[in-house]
Design a protein around this motif. Structure first.
Motif, PDB file in Angstrom:
ATOM      1  N   ARG A   1       0.911  -1.125   0.164  1.00 54.25           N
ATOM      2  CA  ARG A   1      -0.136  -0.015  -0.037  1.00 54.25           C
ATOM      3  C   ARG A   1       1.016   1.202  -0.002  1.00 54.25           C
ATOM      4  NH1 ARG A   1      -3.459  -3.420   3.525  1.00 54.25           N
ATOM      5  NH2 ARG A   1      -2.164  -2.523   5.278  1.00 54.25           N
ATOM      6  N   ASP A   2       2.054   1.182   0.842  1.00 55.11           N
ATOM      7  CA  ASP A   2       2.670   2.293   0.891  1.00 55.11           C
ATOM      8  C   ASP A   2       3.375   2.552  -0.442  1.00 55.11           C
ATOM      9  OD1 ASP A   2       2.131   2.612   3.405  1.00 55.11           O
ATOM     10  OD2 ASP A   2       3.977   1.737   4.352  1.00 55.11           O
ATOM     11  N   TRP A   3       3.762   1.346  -1.156  1.00 54.70           N
ATOM     12  CA  TRP A   3       4.567   1.660  -2.380  1.00 54.70           C
ATOM     13  C   TRP A   3       3.583   2.211  -3.158  1.00 54.70           C
ATOM     14  CZ3 TRP A   3       3.594  -0.517  -7.202  1.00 54.70           C
ATOM     15  CH2 TRP A   3       4.628  -0.331  -8.239  1.00 54.70           C
ATOM     16  N   VAL A   4       2.393   1.855  -3.432  1.00 51.60           N
ATOM     17  CA  VAL A   4       1.298   2.574  -4.393  1.00 51.60           C
ATOM     18  C   VAL A   4       1.406   4.083  -4.215  1.00 51.60           C
ATOM     19  CG1 VAL A   4      -0.863   2.597  -5.132  1.00 51.60           C
ATOM     20  CG2 VAL A   4       0.124   0.497  -4.912  1.00 51.60           C
ATOM     21  N   LEU A   5       1.037   4.325  -2.701  1.00 46.66           N
ATOM     22  CA  LEU A   5       1.035   5.801  -2.220  1.00 46.66           C
ATOM     23  C   LEU A   5       2.137   6.629  -2.733  1.00 46.66           C
ATOM     24  CD1 LEU A   5      -1.266   5.524   0.484  1.00 46.66           C
ATOM     25  CD2 LEU A   5      -2.105   5.712  -1.495  1.00 46.66           C
ATOM     26  N   LYS A   6       3.174   6.175  -2.549  1.00 46.73           N
ATOM     27  CA  LYS A   6       4.663   6.984  -2.775  1.00 46.73           C
ATOM     28  C   LYS A   6       4.636   7.253  -4.187  1.00 46.73           C
ATOM     29  CE  LYS A   6       7.488   4.142  -0.671  1.00 46.73           C
ATOM     30  NZ  LYS A   6       8.835   3.796  -0.054  1.00 46.73           N
ATOM     31  N   GLN A   7       3.953   6.449  -5.071  1.00 46.37           N
ATOM     32  CA  GLN A   7       4.122   6.892  -6.521  1.00 46.37           C
ATOM     33  C   GLN A   7       3.231   8.075  -6.954  1.00 46.37           C
ATOM     34  OE1 GLN A   7       6.588   4.763  -7.999  1.00 46.37           O
ATOM     35  NE2 GLN A   7       6.563   3.852  -5.992  1.00 46.37           N
ATOM     36  N   LEU A   8       2.328   8.424  -6.232  1.00 46.79           N
ATOM     37  CA  LEU A   8       1.244   9.349  -6.483  1.00 46.79           C
ATOM     38  C   LEU A   8       1.345  10.703  -5.613  1.00 46.79           C
ATOM     39  CD1 LEU A   8      -1.609   6.848  -6.256  1.00 46.79           C
ATOM     40  CD2 LEU A   8      -0.305   7.311  -8.231  1.00 46.79           C
ATOM     41  N   PRO A   9       0.956  11.775  -6.188  1.00 46.60           N
ATOM     42  CA  PRO A   9       0.869  13.090  -5.569  1.00 46.60           C
ATOM     43  C   PRO A   9       0.192  13.010  -4.282  1.00 46.60           C
ATOM     44  CG  PRO A   9      -0.286  13.274  -7.401  1.00 46.60           C
ATOM     45  CD  PRO A   9       0.234  11.960  -7.562  1.00 46.60           C
ATOM     46  N   ASP A  10       0.512  13.843  -3.527  1.00 42.74           N
ATOM     47  CA  ASP A  10      -0.380  14.221  -2.132  1.00 42.74           C
ATOM     48  C   ASP A  10      -1.395  14.964  -2.493  1.00 42.74           C
ATOM     49  OD1 ASP A  10       1.249  13.001  -0.496  1.00 42.74           O
ATOM     50  OD2 ASP A  10       2.724  14.527  -0.175  1.00 42.74           O
ATOM     51  N   GLY A  11      -2.378  15.186  -1.580  1.00 45.63           N
ATOM     52  CA  GLY A  11      -3.813  15.926  -1.697  1.00 45.63           C
ATOM     53  C   GLY A  11      -4.880  15.080  -1.961  1.00 45.63           C
ATOM     54  N   LYS A  12      -6.110  15.840  -1.643  1.00 41.81           N
ATOM     55  CA  LYS A  12      -7.304  15.197  -1.440  1.00 41.81           C
ATOM     56  C   LYS A  12      -8.230  15.298  -2.785  1.00 41.81           C
ATOM     57  CE  LYS A  12      -8.279  15.451   3.257  1.00 41.81           C
ATOM     58  NZ  LYS A  12      -9.006  15.978   4.455  1.00 41.81           N
ATOM     59  N   ILE A  13      -7.938  16.170  -3.851  1.00 41.81           N
ATOM     60  CA  ILE A  13      -8.807  16.559  -4.961  1.00 41.81           C
ATOM     61  C   ILE A  13      -7.772  16.033  -6.180  1.00 41.81           C
ATOM     62  CG2 ILE A  13     -10.104  17.714  -6.245  1.00 41.81           C
ATOM     63  CD1 ILE A  13     -11.251  17.027  -3.689  1.00 41.81           C
ATOM     64  N   MET A  14      -8.155  15.282  -7.138  1.00 44.50           N
ATOM     65  CA  MET A  14      -7.610  15.240  -8.216  1.00 44.50           C
ATOM     66  C   MET A  14      -7.437  16.528  -9.140  1.00 44.50           C
ATOM     67  SD  MET A  14      -8.603  11.395  -9.942  1.00 44.50           S
ATOM     68  CE  MET A  14     -10.272  11.174  -9.130  1.00 44.50           C
ATOM     69  N   ALA A  15      -6.386  16.559  -9.884  1.00 44.28           N
ATOM     70  CA  ALA A  15      -6.253  17.874 -10.684  1.00 44.28           C
ATOM     71  C   ALA A  15      -7.155  17.569 -11.907  1.00 44.28           C
ATOM     72  CB  ALA A  15      -4.649  17.866 -11.275  1.00 44.28           C
ATOM     73  N   PRO A  16      -7.715  18.768 -12.395  1.00 45.06           N
ATOM     74  CA  PRO A  16      -8.797  18.730 -13.379  1.00 45.06           C
ATOM     75  C   PRO A  16      -7.922  18.351 -14.611  1.00 45.06           C
ATOM     76  CG  PRO A  16      -8.592  20.920 -12.268  1.00 45.06           C
ATOM     77  CD  PRO A  16      -7.749  20.260 -11.680  1.00 45.06           C
ATOM     78  N   LEU A  17      -8.613  17.480 -15.281  1.00 47.74           N
ATOM     79  CA  LEU A  17      -7.975  16.665 -16.559  1.00 47.74           C
ATOM     80  C   LEU A  17      -7.864  17.703 -17.706  1.00 47.74           C
ATOM     81  CD1 LEU A  17      -9.776  13.264 -16.551  1.00 47.74           C
ATOM     82  CD2 LEU A  17      -7.307  13.953 -15.639  1.00 47.74           C
ATOM     83  N   LEU A  18      -6.972  17.705 -18.440  1.00 46.86           N
ATOM     84  CA  LEU A  18      -6.624  18.375 -19.873  1.00 46.86           C
ATOM     85  C   LEU A  18      -6.502  17.099 -20.570  1.00 46.86           C
ATOM     86  CD1 LEU A  18      -6.701  20.863 -21.714  1.00 46.86           C
ATOM     87  CD2 LEU A  18      -4.319  21.087 -21.232  1.00 46.86           C
ATOM     88  N   GLN A  19      -7.525  16.656 -21.492  1.00 42.52           N
ATOM     89  CA  GLN A  19      -6.927  15.602 -22.423  1.00 42.52           C
ATOM     90  C   GLN A  19      -6.919  16.191 -23.893  1.00 42.52           C
ATOM     91  OE1 GLN A  19      -7.996  12.338 -21.146  1.00 42.52           O
ATOM     92  NE2 GLN A  19      -7.483  11.326 -22.632  1.00 42.52           N
ATOM     93  N   LYS A  20      -5.609  15.710 -24.514  1.00 37.64           N
ATOM     94  CA  LYS A  20      -5.522  16.109 -25.582  1.00 37.64           C
ATOM     95  C   LYS A  20      -5.410  14.899 -26.636  1.00 37.64           C
ATOM     96  CE  LYS A  20      -3.064  20.500 -24.858  1.00 37.64           C
ATOM     97  NZ  LYS A  20      -1.906  21.518 -25.253  1.00 37.64           N
ATOM     98  N   THR A  21      -6.060  14.930 -27.675  1.00 42.53           N
ATOM     99  CA  THR A  21      -5.608  14.078 -28.637  1.00 42.53           C
ATOM    100  C   THR A  21      -5.117  14.857 -29.963  1.00 42.53           C
ATOM    101  OG1 THR A  21      -8.001  14.224 -29.784  1.00 42.53           O
ATOM    102  CG2 THR A  21      -7.914  12.965 -27.898  1.00 42.53           C
ATOM    103  N   HIS A  22      -5.114  13.896 -31.100  1.00 43.41           N
ATOM    104  CA  HIS A  22      -4.783  14.637 -32.435  1.00 43.41           C
ATOM    105  C   HIS A  22      -5.766  15.711 -33.037  1.00 43.41           C
ATOM    106  CE1 HIS A  22      -2.089  11.139 -32.243  1.00 43.41           C
ATOM    107  NE2 HIS A  22      -1.193  11.689 -33.365  1.00 43.41           N
ATOM    108  N   GLY A  23      -6.997  15.436 -32.719  1.00 46.36           N
ATOM    109  CA  GLY A  23      -8.249  16.338 -33.070  1.00 46.36           C
ATOM    110  C   GLY A  23      -8.749  17.294 -31.894  1.00 46.36           C
ATOM    111  N   SER A  24      -8.440  16.857 -30.923  1.00 44.86           N
ATOM    112  CA  SER A  24      -9.361  17.663 -29.957  1.00 44.86           C
ATOM    113  C   SER A  24      -8.526  17.916 -28.789  1.00 44.86           C
ATOM    114  CB  SER A  24     -10.503  16.887 -29.423  1.00 44.86           C
ATOM    115  OG  SER A  24     -10.288  15.627 -28.892  1.00 44.86           O
ATOM    116  N   VAL A  25      -8.987  18.901 -27.822  1.00 48.49           N
ATOM    117  CA  VAL A  25      -8.870  19.122 -26.532  1.00 48.49           C
ATOM    118  C   VAL A  25     -10.098  19.025 -25.694  1.00 48.49           C
ATOM    119  CG1 VAL A  25      -8.098  21.003 -24.642  1.00 48.49           C
ATOM    120  CG2 VAL A  25      -6.784  20.773 -26.970  1.00 48.49           C
ATOM    121  N   VAL A  26      -9.958  18.458 -24.506  1.00 51.63           N
ATOM    122  CA  VAL A  26     -11.179  18.339 -23.535  1.00 51.63           C
ATOM    123  C   VAL A  26     -10.718  18.792 -22.312  1.00 51.63           C
ATOM    124  CG1 VAL A  26     -12.606  16.771 -22.478  1.00 51.63           C
ATOM    125  CG2 VAL A  26     -12.086  16.075 -24.730  1.00 51.63           C
ATOM    126  N   GLN A  27     -11.113  19.775 -21.886  1.00 49.17           N
ATOM    127  CA  GLN A  27     -10.506  20.367 -20.477  1.00 49.17           C
ATOM    128  C   GLN A  27     -11.846  20.130 -19.442  1.00 49.17           C
ATOM    129  OE1 GLN A  27      -7.809  22.521 -19.100  1.00 49.17           O
ATOM    130  NE2 GLN A  27      -8.634  21.550 -17.478  1.00 49.17           N
TER     131      GLN A  27
END
Length: 426
Positions: free
Chosen positions: A169-195
């Motif tokens: 469990r500790d190993w997984v958590l150490k690979q991830l950033p701290d904080g309670k809320i996920m950062a808003p996603l910015l999804q980019k593809t070849h044709g679009s941006v989804v924010q």
């Protein structure tokens, strides 16, 4: 159509995919009888009995073994060879609580690349669970806190029932950033941006979708109090805003569509014809909304309200990855919208989600209208498997919904009348 609404420019009818022919469906496979946990397209296993190998091999396409060299026994090597001879893609990625960043990245790459269904195995299945959580958490942008919630939701036994799995469990958590809320996603593809944008008061997600070829954009479910933020994001990304879409007549916030139109008169508002709300254009099931090279398919998903819609963004090319479906309140991450007001109907919601959302490819990304636990994206496959309401039978679902006893929405008496004139201010 009513006199207050027009026809969506470049609107076309799209056929909805029919269910797979029964003759083509796979033979029933019960991995739990072999001591294997199935989590969507991944199966988590310990050391598998030799006599079960042939049965498993007929139902999976790849196998990732996490045993280290010190743990590997002759039976383990024989199992790998047997799987390869049966046509299963087998890879070894030794992994334990001491695995370094380079090893972790190789494991993630293999999990993303190998054909599925995929078995992940170790000595007991616990490390396999930690590898799956790590993969999904990275894929979804989880923090340590939201990964904890994800592991609990999925009932991963290394997290919920293993007393000696602290290092994993500790190993997984150490690979991830701290904080309670996920950062808003910015999804980019070849044709679009989804924010993806978030309103912390109503816990509402707003989505900005932009076409990179023609530099035009639309907003889905914008919140009145976040109007300036949303327009600033449109301008920052260099887009010309064309449409404001609502998934339904909201009861928990007021749309900013009307105010945006006053500020930018070329913007058109869109809502369901069934909702009977005012808008520039009303759409119905099977319509499509074009934005340059992008196309959003309109899928009617009533049940939370009579006029709920989901918008499915198909990949514009084979390089764009999975499709995306914006589900409003019909389907939430491991939940769904309530059905006790605004012509809600639990049986109708069950049918809508199963026919119009769960019929999409399992890898389709699910972007909901709300989340109250810090999560921001799921997949169709995950929701079909893990949603505690909608993975049940129809009768069980109806019983669950009838017993929720939720409080009266605080803003419903002001939000609903305002949203009935979505995008048009008299």
């Amino acid at each position: 159509m009513g006199s207050s609404a027009g026809t969506v420019p470049s609107k076309i009818l799209c056929a909805v995919e029919s269910p797979q022919d029964e003759a083509e469906q796979k033979v029933e496979f019960a991995p739990e009888s072999l001591g294997i946990e199935q989590k969507g397209e991944f199966l988590l296993a310990g050391r598998v009995r030799p006599e079960a190998i042939e049965t498993i091999a007929t139902h999976v396409k790849s196998w990732i073994d996490l045993l280290t060299e010190n743990e590997m026994q002759e039976d383990d090597r024989a199992r790998m060879q047997a799987l390869k001879s049966l046509g299963v893609a087998v890879e070894q990625h030794p992994c334990n609580s001491q695995t370094d960043e380079a090893g972790a990245e190789k494991l993630l790459e293999a999990m993303a690349r190998l054909p599925r269904p995929t078995v992940i195995s170790c000595r007991s299945g616990n490390r396999a669970g930690s590898a799956l959580l790590f993969f999904l958490a990275k894929q979804r942008g989880c923090t340590a806190e939201t990964a904890h919630q994800l592991a609990t939701d999925m009932d991963l036994k290394f997290w919920t029932r293993c007393t000696s799995c602290g290092p994993q469990r500790d190993w997984v958590l150490k690979q991830l950033p701290d904080g309670k809320i996920m950062a808003p996603l910015l999804q980019k593809t070849h044709g679009s941006v989804v924010q993806q944008l978030f309103d912390p008061v109503s816990c509402t997600f707003t989505y900005l979708i932009g076409c990179l070829s023609c530099k035009t954009a639309l907003l889905i479910d914008p919140v009145l109090e976040q109007q300036h933020r949303d327009l600033a994001m449109v301008d920052e990304l260099g887009f010309d805003l064309r449409f404001v879409l609502n998934t339904h007549v909201h009861a928990d916030h007021v749309t900013s569509g009307g105010n945006i139109k006053k500020e930018r008169p070329t913007v058109h508002t869109i809502i369901s014809e069934v909702s009977q709300a005012k808008s520039d254009f009303r759409v119905r099931h099977g319509d499509s909304i074009r934005l340059g090279m992008l196309e959003l398919e309109v899928r009617a998903t009533p049940g939370h309200t009579a006029g709920c819609l989901s918008y499915f963004l198909r990949p514009s090319s084979s390089h764009d990855g999975p499709g995306m479906v914006f589900t409003g309140d019909a389907l939430l991450i491991h939940g769904c919208g309530r059905t006790d007001f605004q012509q809600g109907d639990s049986e109708q919601l069950f049918e809508s989600v199963h026919k119009q959302i769960f019929s999409l490819p399992d890898e389709t990304l699910v972007y909901p209208g709300h989340d109250y636990k810090g999560r921001n994206v799921s997949t169709v496959g995950d929701e079909k498997t893990f949603n505690p309401r909608l993975s049940k039978s129809k009768e069980e679902f109806k019983k669950i919904m009838s017993e929720l006893n939720l409080p009266y929405p605080k803003k419903i008496d002001t939000a609903v009348p305002a949203n009935m004139v979505c995008g048009i201010q008299d």
